[in-house]
Design a protein around this motif. Sequence first.
Motif, short mmCIF file in Angstrom:
data_model
loop_
_atom_site.label_atom_id
_atom_site.label_comp_id
_atom_site.label_asym_id
_atom_site.label_seq_id
_atom_site.Cartn_x
_atom_site.Cartn_y
_atom_site.Cartn_z
N TRP A 93 0.97 -1.14 0.09
CA TRP A 93 0.12 0.00 0.08
C TRP A 93 0.83 1.19 -0.01
O TRP A 93 1.65 1.33 0.73
N LEU A 94 0.62 2.12 -0.93
CA LEU A 94 1.59 3.52 -1.07
C LEU A 94 0.75 4.53 -1.21
O LEU A 94 -0.19 4.41 -2.27
N PRO A 95 0.70 5.33 -0.37
CA PRO A 95 -0.29 6.76 -0.40
C PRO A 95 0.06 7.42 -1.76
O PRO A 95 1.13 7.66 -2.15
N VAL A 96 -1.14 8.11 -2.14
CA VAL A 96 -0.67 8.91 -3.21
C VAL A 96 -1.35 10.35 -3.05
O VAL A 96 -2.54 10.34 -2.34
N GLU A 97 -0.74 11.36 -3.15
CA GLU A 97 -1.11 12.75 -2.81
C GLU A 97 -2.45 13.10 -3.61
O GLU A 97 -2.57 12.95 -4.74
N GLY A 98 -3.47 13.30 -2.68
CA GLY A 98 -4.72 13.79 -3.40
C GLY A 98 -5.19 15.30 -2.88
O GLY A 98 -4.42 16.10 -2.05
N SER A 99 -6.41 15.43 -2.86
CA SER A 99 -7.17 16.72 -2.27
C SER A 99 -7.77 16.21 -1.12
O SER A 99 -7.63 14.95 -0.50
N ASP A 100 -8.19 17.44 -0.27
CA ASP A 100 -8.95 17.08 1.02
C ASP A 100 -10.25 16.14 0.62
O ASP A 100 -10.59 15.21 1.44
N ALA A 101 -10.90 16.11 -0.64
CA ALA A 101 -11.88 15.36 -0.77
C ALA A 101 -11.55 14.09 -1.69
O ALA A 101 -12.47 13.18 -1.99
N VAL A 102 -10.46 13.68 -1.89
CA VAL A 102 -9.93 12.46 -2.36
C VAL A 102 -9.07 11.59 -1.59
O VAL A 102 -7.78 12.24 -1.45
N LEU A 103 -9.21 10.39 -1.15
CA LEU A 103 -8.16 9.72 -0.75
C LEU A 103 -7.83 8.66 -2.00
O LEU A 103 -8.88 7.96 -2.56
N ALA A 104 -6.41 8.65 -1.99
CA ALA A 104 -5.86 8.04 -3.26
C ALA A 104 -4.65 7.17 -2.86
O ALA A 104 -3.92 7.57 -1.88
N TYR A 105 -4.57 5.93 -3.32
CA TYR A 105 -3.40 5.17 -2.95
C TYR A 105 -3.15 4.24 -4.09
O TYR A 105 -4.04 3.93 -4.75
N GLU A 106 -2.16 3.60 -4.04
CA GLU A 106 -1.58 2.51 -4.92
C GLU A 106 -1.47 1.40 -4.46
O GLU A 106 -0.95 1.34 -3.14
N ARG A 107 -1.93 0.26 -4.99
CA ARG A 107 -1.45 -1.28 -4.51
C ARG A 107 -0.64 -1.86 -5.71
O ARG A 107 -0.98 -1.55 -6.91
N ARG A 108 0.54 -2.54 -5.15
CA ARG A 108 1.39 -3.14 -6.11
C ARG A 108 1.59 -4.63 -5.67
O ARG A 108 1.90 -4.75 -4.61
N HIS A 109 1.50 -5.50 -6.69
CA HIS A 109 1.79 -6.82 -6.32
C HIS A 109 2.14 -7.64 -7.70
O HIS A 109 1.49 -7.31 -8.74
#
Length: 93
Positions: free
Chosen positions: A63-79
């Motif tokens: 799980w890697l966080p991705v910068e977003g806005s106050d209204a967007v929760l963004a992250y990346e999953r890698r496998h």
Amino acid sequence: DPRQHVAIPDPGSDALVAALKHDIDDGCGNVAAQRDDPGSMWSLHRDLLALRRARPALALGAWLPVEGSDAVLAYERRHGGKRILVALNLSDR
């Protein structure tokens, strides 16, 4: 919030049945009413679980966080060489 699988008839004055009835008075709180509605919470969860089963990165990936806005929760999953970007709109729009 567990859901009933079928609609429960009006319990009348039976306090125990009324307590067990929970919040399904509107007829949309049970699985039978939501199963065929593509906009229901049941359908959303069914589809999200199917997506998670089909994409191992969603269940097993780092799980890697991705910068977003106050209204967007963004992250990346890698496998396994696969990357999936998940962006959740938390606004009312």
